[in-house]
Design a protein around this motif. Structure first.
Motif, PDB file in Angstrom:
ATOM      1  N   GLY A  90       4.944  -3.482  -2.098  1.00  0.00           N
ATOM      2  CA  GLY A  90       3.736  -2.999  -1.425  1.00  0.00           C
ATOM      3  C   GLY A  90       2.471  -3.280  -2.208  1.00  0.00           C
ATOM      4  O   GLY A  90       1.396  -3.458  -1.634  1.00  0.00           O
ATOM      5  N   ALA A  91       2.580  -3.338  -3.530  1.00  0.00           N
ATOM      6  CA  ALA A  91       1.415  -3.666  -4.352  1.00  0.00           C
ATOM      7  C   ALA A  91       1.135  -5.170  -4.372  1.00  0.00           C
ATOM      8  O   ALA A  91      -0.009  -5.587  -4.508  1.00  0.00           O
ATOM      9  N   ILE A  92       2.165  -5.976  -4.220  1.00  0.00           N
ATOM     10  CA  ILE A  92       2.005  -7.434  -4.285  1.00  0.00           C
ATOM     11  C   ILE A  92       1.557  -8.027  -2.948  1.00  0.00           C
ATOM     12  O   ILE A  92       0.759  -8.962  -2.914  1.00  0.00           O
ATOM     13  N   LEU A  93       2.065  -7.504  -1.840  1.00  0.00           N
ATOM     14  CA  LEU A  93       1.780  -8.093  -0.529  1.00  0.00           C
ATOM     15  C   LEU A  93       0.298  -8.160  -0.163  1.00  0.00           C
ATOM     16  O   LEU A  93      -0.137  -9.172   0.385  1.00  0.00           O
ATOM     17  N   PRO A  94      -0.516  -7.143  -0.434  1.00  0.00           N
ATOM     18  CA  PRO A  94      -1.939  -7.278  -0.095  1.00  0.00           C
ATOM     19  C   PRO A  94      -2.626  -8.415  -0.874  1.00  0.00           C
ATOM     20  O   PRO A  94      -3.489  -9.098  -0.336  1.00  0.00           O
ATOM     21  N   ILE A  95      -2.212  -8.625  -2.097  1.00  0.00           N
ATOM     22  CA  ILE A  95      -2.801  -9.708  -2.893  1.00  0.00           C
ATOM     23  C   ILE A  95      -2.436 -11.056  -2.289  1.00  0.00           C
ATOM     24  O   ILE A  95      -3.289 -11.929  -2.123  1.00  0.00           O
ATOM     25  N   ILE A  96      -1.169 -11.216  -1.920  1.00  0.00           N
ATOM     26  CA  ILE A  96      -0.722 -12.466  -1.296  1.00  0.00           C
ATOM     27  C   ILE A  96      -1.404 -12.644   0.063  1.00  0.00           C
ATOM     28  O   ILE A  96      -1.824 -13.740   0.418  1.00  0.00           O
ATOM     29  N   GLY A  97      -1.533 -11.576   0.814  1.00  0.00           N
ATOM     30  CA  GLY A  97      -2.171 -11.643   2.126  1.00  0.00           C
ATOM     31  C   GLY A  97      -3.625 -12.039   2.052  1.00  0.00           C
ATOM     32  O   GLY A  97      -4.115 -12.789   2.896  1.00  0.00           O
ATOM     33  N   LEU A  98      -4.331 -11.550   1.052  1.00  0.00           N
ATOM     34  CA  LEU A  98      -5.741 -11.911   0.906  1.00  0.00           C
ATOM     35  C   LEU A  98      -5.900 -13.374   0.512  1.00  0.00           C
ATOM     36  O   LEU A  98      -6.803 -14.055   0.983  1.00  0.00           O
ATOM     37  N   LEU A 146       3.945   0.895   0.339  1.00  0.00           N
ATOM     38  CA  LEU A 146       3.577   1.826  -0.732  1.00  0.00           C
ATOM     39  C   LEU A 146       3.795   3.269  -0.289  1.00  0.00           C
ATOM     40  O   LEU A 146       4.343   4.083  -1.031  1.00  0.00           O
ATOM     41  N   LEU A 147       3.361   3.574   0.917  1.00  0.00           N
ATOM     42  CA  LEU A 147       3.527   4.926   1.441  1.00  0.00           C
ATOM     43  C   LEU A 147       4.998   5.284   1.599  1.00  0.00           C
ATOM     44  O   LEU A 147       5.425   6.373   1.221  1.00  0.00           O
ATOM     45  N   LEU A 148       5.791   4.365   2.127  1.00  0.00           N
ATOM     46  CA  LEU A 148       7.221   4.621   2.305  1.00  0.00           C
ATOM     47  C   LEU A 148       7.919   4.834   0.962  1.00  0.00           C
ATOM     48  O   LEU A 148       8.732   5.749   0.809  1.00  0.00           O
ATOM     49  N   GLY A 149       7.598   4.011  -0.035  1.00  0.00           N
ATOM     50  CA  GLY A 149       8.188   4.175  -1.362  1.00  0.00           C
ATOM     51  C   GLY A 149       7.814   5.508  -1.991  1.00  0.00           C
ATOM     52  O   GLY A 149       8.645   6.180  -2.602  1.00  0.00           O
ATOM     53  N   ALA A 150       6.544   5.897  -1.837  1.00  0.00           N
ATOM     54  CA  ALA A 150       6.097   7.181  -2.389  1.00  0.00           C
ATOM     55  C   ALA A 150       6.788   8.351  -1.701  1.00  0.00           C
ATOM     56  O   ALA A 150       7.188   9.319  -2.352  1.00  0.00           O
ATOM     57  N   ILE A 151       6.968   8.259  -0.387  1.00  0.00           N
ATOM     58  CA  ILE A 151       7.657   9.323   0.343  1.00  0.00           C
ATOM     59  C   ILE A 151       9.107   9.426  -0.101  1.00  0.00           C
ATOM     60  O   ILE A 151       9.637  10.531  -0.286  1.00  0.00           O
ATOM     61  N   LEU A 152       9.768   8.288  -0.282  1.00  0.00           N
ATOM     62  CA  LEU A 152      11.166   8.313  -0.745  1.00  0.00           C
ATOM     63  C   LEU A 152      11.283   8.961  -2.121  1.00  0.00           C
ATOM     64  O   LEU A 152      12.183   9.769  -2.360  1.00  0.00           O
ATOM     65  N   LEU A 153      10.392   8.604  -3.038  1.00  0.00           N
ATOM     66  CA  LEU A 153      10.445   9.205  -4.371  1.00  0.00           C
ATOM     67  C   LEU A 153      10.132  10.695  -4.311  1.00  0.00           C
ATOM     68  O   LEU A 153      10.758  11.500  -4.997  1.00  0.00           O
TER      69      LEU A 153
END
Length: 51
Positions: free
Chosen positions: A14-22, A36-43
């Motif tokens: 989730g942190a890498i995809l926005p950089i690649i997308g831009l 990112l949100l899904l990973g945070a919710i799981l943790l």
């Protein structure tokens, strides 16, 4: 693969995809914040239930 490993992988992806997308001009960057949100919710839910 444990849930914790999956959540960490989602956070990293989730942190890498926005950089690649831009850089690529691709809409894939919009998926990053969702992962990112899904990973945070799981943790968070894993810590909350103590498993």
């Amino acid at each position: 693969m444990s849930v914790r490993t999956l959540a960490i992988a989602l956070l990293i992806l989730g942190a890498i995809l926005p950089i690649i997308g831009l850089q690529a001009g691709s809409p894939v960057g919009f998926i990053g914040p969702v992962l990112l949100l899904l990973g945070a919710i799981l943790l968070w839910t894993r810590k909350r239930h103590g498993r």
